[in-house]
Design a protein around this motif. Structure first.
Motif, PDB file in Angstrom:
ATOM      1  N   TYR A  32      39.618  -0.716  14.732  1.00 21.58           N
ATOM      2  CA  TYR A  32      39.430   0.104  15.904  1.00 21.58           C
ATOM      3  C   TYR A  32      40.691   0.926  16.179  1.00 21.58           C
ATOM      4  O   TYR A  32      41.799   0.518  15.841  1.00 21.58           O
ATOM      5  CB  TYR A  32      39.158  -0.769  17.135  1.00 21.58           C
ATOM      6  CG  TYR A  32      37.766  -1.362  17.189  1.00 21.58           C
ATOM      7  CD1 TYR A  32      37.378  -2.367  16.316  1.00 21.58           C
ATOM      8  CD2 TYR A  32      36.848  -0.925  18.132  1.00 21.58           C
ATOM      9  CE1 TYR A  32      36.104  -2.906  16.372  1.00 21.58           C
ATOM     10  CE2 TYR A  32      35.576  -1.462  18.211  1.00 21.58           C
ATOM     11  CZ  TYR A  32      35.213  -2.452  17.327  1.00 21.58           C
ATOM     12  OH  TYR A  32      33.953  -2.994  17.383  1.00 21.58           O
ATOM     13  N   ARG A  91      43.758  -1.540  15.124  1.00 23.54           N
ATOM     14  CA  ARG A  91      43.682  -3.002  15.216  1.00 23.54           C
ATOM     15  C   ARG A  91      42.406  -3.502  14.578  1.00 23.54           C
ATOM     16  O   ARG A  91      41.332  -2.945  14.787  1.00 23.54           O
ATOM     17  CB  ARG A  91      43.725  -3.412  16.677  1.00 23.54           C
ATOM     18  CG  ARG A  91      43.835  -4.900  16.929  1.00 23.54           C
ATOM     19  CD  ARG A  91      43.820  -5.124  18.409  1.00 23.54           C
ATOM     20  NE  ARG A  91      44.094  -6.497  18.772  1.00 23.54           N
ATOM     21  CZ  ARG A  91      43.660  -7.055  19.900  1.00 23.54           C
ATOM     22  NH1 ARG A  91      42.942  -6.344  20.732  1.00 23.54           N
ATOM     23  NH2 ARG A  91      43.945  -8.293  20.175  1.00 23.54           N
ATOM     24  N   GLY A  92      42.530  -4.577  13.818  1.00 22.54           N
ATOM     25  CA  GLY A  92      41.396  -5.127  13.109  1.00 22.54           C
ATOM     26  C   GLY A  92      40.325  -5.658  14.038  1.00 22.54           C
ATOM     27  O   GLY A  92      40.585  -6.069  15.160  1.00 22.54           O
ATOM     28  N   HIS A  93      39.099  -5.681  13.535  1.00 16.88           N
ATOM     29  CA  HIS A  93      37.946  -6.079  14.339  1.00 16.88           C
ATOM     30  C   HIS A  93      38.007  -7.529  14.775  1.00 16.88           C
ATOM     31  O   HIS A  93      37.529  -7.873  15.850  1.00 16.88           O
ATOM     32  CB  HIS A  93      36.663  -5.838  13.538  1.00 16.88           C
ATOM     33  CG  HIS A  93      35.429  -6.258  14.261  1.00 16.88           C
ATOM     34  ND1 HIS A  93      35.027  -5.694  15.453  1.00 16.88           N
ATOM     35  CD2 HIS A  93      34.513  -7.212  13.990  1.00 16.88           C
ATOM     36  CE1 HIS A  93      33.915  -6.253  15.852  1.00 16.88           C
ATOM     37  NE2 HIS A  93      33.576  -7.181  15.000  1.00 16.88           N
ATOM     38  N   THR A  94      38.629  -8.377  13.946  1.00 16.40           N
ATOM     39  CA  THR A  94      38.692  -9.782  14.332  1.00 16.40           C
ATOM     40  C   THR A  94      39.546  -9.959  15.580  1.00 16.40           C
ATOM     41  O   THR A  94      39.364 -10.908  16.332  1.00 16.40           O
ATOM     42  CB  THR A  94      39.285 -10.645  13.204  1.00 16.40           C
ATOM     43  OG1 THR A  94      40.623 -10.201  12.932  1.00 16.40           O
ATOM     44  CG2 THR A  94      38.445 -10.553  11.941  1.00 16.40           C
ATOM     45  N   GLY A  95      40.498  -9.043  15.765  1.00 18.76           N
ATOM     46  CA  GLY A  95      41.301  -9.054  16.978  1.00 18.76           C
ATOM     47  C   GLY A  95      42.227 -10.237  17.103  1.00 18.76           C
ATOM     48  O   GLY A  95      42.806 -10.469  18.147  1.00 18.76           O
TER      49      GLY A  95
ATOM     50  N   GLY B  99      40.278 -10.947  19.921  1.00 20.14           N
ATOM     51  CA  GLY B  99      39.182 -10.001  19.747  1.00 20.14           C
ATOM     52  C   GLY B  99      39.526  -8.698  20.407  1.00 20.14           C
ATOM     53  O   GLY B  99      40.576  -8.539  21.014  1.00 20.14           O
ATOM     54  N   ASN B 100      38.645  -7.774  20.346  1.00 17.51           N
ATOM     55  CA  ASN B 100      38.954  -6.444  20.848  1.00 17.51           C
ATOM     56  C   ASN B 100      38.755  -6.341  22.348  1.00 17.51           C
ATOM     57  O   ASN B 100      37.864  -5.667  22.832  1.00 17.51           O
ATOM     58  CB  ASN B 100      38.113  -5.415  20.102  1.00 17.51           C
ATOM     59  CG  ASN B 100      38.622  -5.235  18.706  1.00 17.51           C
ATOM     60  OD1 ASN B 100      39.766  -4.900  18.506  1.00 17.51           O
ATOM     61  ND2 ASN B 100      37.766  -5.475  17.735  1.00 17.51           N
TER      62      ASN B 100
END
Lengths: 111, 114
Positions: A32, A91-95, B99-100
């Motif tokens: 993202y 930033r990666g989706h797994t977060g 997570g996002n």
């Protein structure tokens, strides 16, 4: 997380749109794009984030190119209070990983 | 809702002294972060907690920095002994979980080591 490239500084006239670019040519499909800003003497503040579609909220619009290698944050009517450092973060989706900040773009809104 | 609270706002110490910073995250936020921001640079992650467990402390200088998050709520970051290069703003942030999700930052503690 992919690396981002932003111009170190930009100026914008009050009342005009501020368009802040960000390059993220190594972005992968599940990453993202996030935008935060940091006003002087404050902590960073979330603005907006997106995956591949354009996004809009009460603060700004995020335009992501079709190939996702770059994006633009748009402040439609900049005010003096929008003077800040703006950070583009991928930033990666797994977060699981925390936000990784670069040097950002220092936006100066001129009266 | 109340934001992330940090104290003190400012601290001046001599090199080789010890210092501690306190952070109270937003209620219910499971993830807590400590960042170091040197003047003119973006924030750099020091440590990330998920509840009271450490997720990432790879950039924490463990010979002098330590952090804990008791009961998965408040957190303390300590520096012992401080060096001149530790002069920076120390930011605490929290988010609902990994997570996002949006991270909320406190105003930070400005540390000056003389």
């Amino acid at each position: 997380d992919a690396k981002t490239t932003q111009p170190p500084s930009m100026d914008c006239a009050e009342g005009r749109a501020a368009n802040l670019p960000c390059n993220h040519s190594t972005i992968s499909g599940n990453e993202y794009v996030y935008w935060y800003r940091q006003i002087h003497s404050q902590g960073p503040q979330y603005i907006i984030h997106g995956l591949k579609n354009n996004e809009t909220n009460e603060m700004a619009s995020l335009i992501i190119t079709e190939d996702r290698k770059s994006s633009t944050l748009i402040l439609p009517h900049a005010t003096l209070r929008d003077t800040a450092v703006y950070y583009c973060i991928v930033r990666g989706h797994t977060g699981r990983r925390a936000l990784t900040f670069g040097s950002g773009t220092r936006l100066q809104v001129q009266p | 809702e109340a934001g992330v609270a940090q104290s003190p706002r400012y601290k001046i110490i001599e090199k080789r002294q010890s210092v501690a910073f306190w952070c109270n995250p937003i209620s219910g936020h499971a993830t807590l972060y400590w960042y170091q921001q040197i003047l003119g640079q973006g924030p750099k992650l020091l440590i990330q907690f998920q509840n009271n467990g450490v997720v990432d402390d790879s950039q924490l200088p463990k010979d002098r920095f330590s952090a804990e998050r008791l009961k998965g709520v408040d957190s303390t970051l300590k520096i012992q002994p401080a060096k001149l290069e530790d002069s920076a703003v120390y930011l605490c942030a929290s988010s609902e979980g990994q997570g996002n999700t949006e991270a909320f930052f406190g105003q930070g503690t400005r540390l000056t080591v003389v």
